[in-house]
Scaffold this motif. Structure first.
Motif, mmCIF file in Angstrom:
data_model
loop_
_atom_site.group_PDB
_atom_site.id
_atom_site.type_symbol
_atom_site.label_atom_id
_atom_site.label_comp_id
_atom_site.label_asym_id
_atom_site.label_seq_id
_atom_site.Cartn_x
_atom_site.Cartn_y
_atom_site.Cartn_z
ATOM 1 N N ASN A 162 37.659 -7.560 -48.502
ATOM 2 C CA ASN A 162 37.881 -6.294 -49.215
ATOM 3 C C ASN A 162 39.330 -5.835 -49.092
ATOM 4 O O ASN A 162 39.861 -5.196 -49.997
ATOM 5 C CB ASN A 162 36.979 -5.192 -48.638
ATOM 6 C CG ASN A 162 35.513 -5.545 -48.698
ATOM 7 O OD1 ASN A 162 35.028 -6.071 -49.699
ATOM 8 N ND2 ASN A 162 34.787 -5.272 -47.626
ATOM 9 N N GLU A 163 39.940 -6.156 -47.960
ATOM 10 C CA GLU A 163 41.314 -5.767 -47.675
ATOM 11 C C GLU A 163 41.837 -6.720 -46.608
ATOM 12 O O GLU A 163 41.065 -7.451 -45.992
ATOM 13 C CB GLU A 163 41.391 -4.321 -47.193
ATOM 14 C CG GLU A 163 40.603 -4.042 -45.931
ATOM 15 C CD GLU A 163 40.695 -2.579 -45.513
ATOM 16 O OE1 GLU A 163 41.467 -2.298 -44.576
ATOM 17 O OE2 GLU A 163 39.996 -1.741 -46.113
ATOM 18 N N PRO A 164 43.142 -6.752 -46.355
ATOM 19 C CA PRO A 164 43.698 -7.700 -45.389
ATOM 20 C C PRO A 164 43.183 -7.467 -43.969
ATOM 21 O O PRO A 164 42.910 -6.334 -43.571
ATOM 22 C CB PRO A 164 45.205 -7.458 -45.467
ATOM 23 C CG PRO A 164 45.424 -6.845 -46.817
ATOM 24 C CD PRO A 164 44.207 -6.015 -47.073
ATOM 25 N N PHE A 165 43.055 -8.557 -43.209
ATOM 26 C CA PHE A 165 42.709 -8.456 -41.792
ATOM 27 C C PHE A 165 43.777 -7.656 -41.058
ATOM 28 O O PHE A 165 43.488 -6.728 -40.330
ATOM 29 C CB PHE A 165 42.653 -9.857 -41.162
ATOM 30 C CG PHE A 165 41.413 -10.626 -41.474
ATOM 31 C CD1 PHE A 165 40.330 -10.569 -40.626
ATOM 32 C CD2 PHE A 165 41.332 -11.417 -42.605
ATOM 33 C CE1 PHE A 165 39.184 -11.278 -40.892
ATOM 34 C CE2 PHE A 165 40.182 -12.131 -42.888
ATOM 35 C CZ PHE A 165 39.113 -12.063 -42.029
ATOM 36 N N TRP A 166 45.015 -8.107 -41.241
ATOM 37 C CA TRP A 166 46.165 -7.458 -40.630
ATOM 38 C C TRP A 166 47.202 -7.244 -41.721
ATOM 39 O O TRP A 166 47.105 -7.830 -42.808
ATOM 40 C CB TRP A 166 46.761 -8.345 -39.524
ATOM 41 C CG TRP A 166 45.784 -8.729 -38.467
ATOM 42 C CD1 TRP A 166 45.329 -7.940 -37.441
ATOM 43 C CD2 TRP A 166 45.132 -9.985 -38.307
ATOM 44 N NE1 TRP A 166 44.439 -8.624 -36.665
ATOM 45 C CE2 TRP A 166 44.297 -9.887 -37.170
ATOM 46 C CE3 TRP A 166 45.169 -11.196 -39.008
ATOM 47 C CZ2 TRP A 166 43.506 -10.945 -36.729
ATOM 48 C CZ3 TRP A 166 44.389 -12.253 -38.574
ATOM 49 C CH2 TRP A 166 43.578 -12.121 -37.449
ATOM 50 N N MET A 167 48.174 -6.409 -41.449
ATOM 51 C CA MET A 167 49.201 -6.128 -42.439
ATOM 52 C C MET A 167 49.874 -7.420 -42.909
ATOM 53 O O MET A 167 50.220 -8.275 -42.109
ATOM 54 C CB MET A 167 50.251 -5.178 -41.850
ATOM 55 C CG MET A 167 51.307 -4.737 -42.849
ATOM 56 S SD MET A 167 52.543 -3.637 -42.091
ATOM 57 C CE MET A 167 51.483 -2.250 -41.631
ATOM 58 N N ASN A 168 50.013 -7.532 -44.216
ATOM 59 C CA ASN A 168 50.707 -8.659 -44.854
ATOM 60 C C ASN A 168 49.970 -9.987 -44.745
ATOM 61 O O ASN A 168 50.573 -11.044 -44.913
ATOM 62 C CB ASN A 168 52.134 -8.815 -44.289
ATOM 63 C CG ASN A 168 52.979 -7.582 -44.495
ATOM 64 O OD1 ASN A 168 53.095 -7.091 -45.608
ATOM 65 N ND2 ASN A 168 53.564 -7.057 -43.420
ATOM 66 N N CYS A 169 48.671 -9.938 -44.452
ATOM 67 C CA CYS A 169 47.873 -11.155 -44.495
ATOM 68 C C CYS A 169 47.355 -11.388 -45.913
ATOM 69 O O CYS A 169 47.187 -10.451 -46.688
ATOM 70 C CB CYS A 169 46.686 -11.059 -43.543
ATOM 71 S SG CYS A 169 47.146 -11.274 -41.832
ATOM 72 N N VAL A 170 47.093 -12.648 -46.225
ATOM 73 C CA VAL A 170 46.660 -13.018 -47.573
ATOM 74 C C VAL A 170 45.307 -13.718 -47.520
ATOM 75 O O VAL A 170 45.132 -14.678 -46.753
ATOM 76 C CB VAL A 170 47.694 -13.942 -48.246
ATOM 77 C CG1 VAL A 170 47.163 -14.479 -49.577
ATOM 78 C CG2 VAL A 170 49.006 -13.193 -48.474
ATOM 79 N N SER A 171 44.359 -13.234 -48.314
ATOM 80 C CA SER A 171 43.076 -13.899 -48.506
ATOM 81 C C SER A 171 42.989 -14.354 -49.961
ATOM 82 O O SER A 171 43.389 -13.617 -50.874
ATOM 83 C CB SER A 171 41.914 -12.954 -48.187
ATOM 84 O OG SER A 171 41.866 -12.668 -46.799
ATOM 85 N N ILE A 172 42.458 -15.529 -50.182
ATOM 86 C CA ILE A 172 42.457 -16.129 -51.513
ATOM 87 C C ILE A 172 41.328 -15.567 -52.368
ATOM 88 O O ILE A 172 40.164 -15.536 -51.956
ATOM 89 C CB ILE A 172 42.326 -17.658 -51.410
ATOM 90 C CG1 ILE A 172 43.494 -18.231 -50.618
ATOM 91 C CG2 ILE A 172 42.270 -18.285 -52.796
ATOM 92 C CD1 ILE A 172 44.854 -17.893 -51.175
ATOM 93 N N ASP A 173 41.693 -15.128 -53.569
ATOM 94 C CA ASP A 173 40.712 -14.623 -54.535
ATOM 95 C C ASP A 173 40.513 -15.658 -55.639
ATOM 96 O O ASP A 173 41.016 -16.790 -55.557
ATOM 97 C CB ASP A 173 41.164 -13.275 -55.101
ATOM 98 C CG ASP A 173 42.553 -13.348 -55.754
ATOM 99 O OD1 ASP A 173 43.054 -14.471 -56.011
ATOM 100 O OD2 ASP A 173 43.135 -12.276 -56.028
ATOM 101 N N ALA A 174 39.779 -15.276 -56.677
ATOM 102 C CA ALA A 174 39.459 -16.224 -57.751
ATOM 103 C C ALA A 174 40.717 -16.740 -58.443
ATOM 104 O O ALA A 174 40.827 -17.932 -58.765
ATOM 105 C CB ALA A 174 38.532 -15.557 -58.762
ATOM 106 N N GLU A 175 41.682 -15.861 -58.670
ATOM 107 C CA GLU A 175 42.928 -16.282 -59.307
ATOM 108 C C GLU A 175 43.679 -17.270 -58.419
ATOM 109 O O GLU A 175 44.241 -18.267 -58.896
ATOM 110 C CB GLU A 175 43.804 -15.060 -59.593
ATOM 111 C CG GLU A 175 45.087 -15.393 -60.341
ATOM 112 C CD GLU A 175 45.941 -14.169 -60.619
ATOM 113 O OE1 GLU A 175 47.092 -14.347 -61.075
ATOM 114 O OE2 GLU A 175 45.464 -13.049 -60.376
ATOM 115 N N GLY A 176 43.682 -16.993 -57.123
ATOM 116 C CA GLY A 176 44.339 -17.895 -56.188
ATOM 117 C C GLY A 176 43.674 -19.261 -56.154
ATOM 118 O O GLY A 176 44.354 -20.295 -56.085
#
Length: 310
Positions: A182-196
């Motif tokens: 829903n949101e990053p684990f930590w600041m400036n972390c990236v999780s991959i979505d459908a576009e990614g």
């Protein structure tokens, strides 16, 4: 164990990469025991970072490599240029400083895989890649990568490397899991979505996922009513993810496995090269990871798990 190929490395990389954020100088017996178990299932790559355990993770790895004469046999992935209290530090000076200290801690003059732990979108990709290429040319790094970079920045880096005839990123290490953040684990972390996911499939860049099993979301320990783990609630609690969990449990029952093994298999069955960073602390957990990594899922099963098909 299945492996992937990463440009710049002669040796393959095992799909299960051992996380070492609990490796310390005061638990050598546990480190040795876990490494024995990891090697027994065919693993050959360790994940660490300049900031892990205040540097003790790298030191413990260096000590273990020395004592077991494993330098050159184990791929080490370490990361540097993490932000500090003063903000971003993705620059040539920080990269050099962190890398040289990491090499000293690891008791080596070469690391197979080196990644930037965070990004600073305010810094152009060119100077970053140029700085990393200096260390490749000096023989200190085999392959360079980016941890927690957006696919847009990875694309910019690939274009710069191609245009300037230098080595670009050979791998990326964001979060990818069946449960969508829903949101990053930590600041400036990236999780991959459908576009990614579409971008990685198109470009076939190897992805080494952290929190591949969604920090235990698929373990069976959590329910919508159980809100004791604030971070898990914040990041993974959603109607869509509860449905993904339900489907993982249903498929697991059919295959005689567990939902968390299905979640791991989801990461490792993408249509592009993937690895999963794991953190088992027992024989049972190690074997569970091995079984999940061995499972092959069909494209239909993958789409159903991820709610793309009813």
């Amino acid at each position: 164990m299945k492996t992937i190929t990463i440009q710049g490395l002669a040796a393959p990389v095992s799909q299960l990469i051992m996380g070492t954020d609990f490796f310390r100088l005061n638990n050598p017996d546990e480190v040795s025991d876990i490494m024995d178990k990891y090697l027994a299932i065919g693993g050959n790559t360790l994940d660490t970072g300049f900031i892990y355990c205040g540097g003790e993770s790298e030191q413990a790895i260096g000590k273990w490599l020395d004592e077991n004469n494993k330098h050159g046999e184990i791929n080490v992935l370490t990361k540097g240029a993490h932000h500090d209290a003063n903000g971003p530090r993705v620059n040539a000076t920080a990269i050099r400083s962190d890398l040289m200290i990491s090499l000293e801690r690891l008791h080596t003059d070469y690391v197979a895989l080196y990644a930037l732990h965070r990004d600073d979108p305010e810094v152009p990709v060119g100077p970053i890649l140029e700085a990393l290429n200096e260390h490749i040319e000096a023989g200190r790094i085999g392959a360079i990568g980016a941890s927690n970079w957006s696919h847009e920045r990875l694309q910019a880096a690939a274009e710069y490397a191609s245009q300037h005839g230098i080595i670009g990123f050979s791998f990326s290490s964001p979060n990818l899991s069946l449960a969508k953040a829903n949101e990053p684990f930590w600041m400036n972390c990236v999780s991959i979505d459908a576009e990614g996911l579409k971008w990685y499939e198109e470009h076939q860049l190897p992805l080494l996922s952290w929190s591949a099993q969604a920090r235990g979301f698929f373990s069976g320990r959590f329910t919508p009513e159980n809100r004791d783990n604030a971070d898990l609630v914040r990041v993974f609690y959603s109607d869509e993810n509860w449905e993904r969990l339900r489907r993982a449990e249903e498929l697991a029952k059919k295959k005689g496995l567990s939902a968390i093994q299905i979640a791991l298999a989801y990461v490792l069955n993408q249509p592009f090269p993937t690895c999963a960073l794991i953190g088992p602390r027992s024989e049972e957990e190690m074997r569970s990871c091995q079984q999940g990594a061995e499972l092959e899922l069909t494209a239909t099963e993958m789409a159903w798990l991820d709610l793309s098909e009813k």
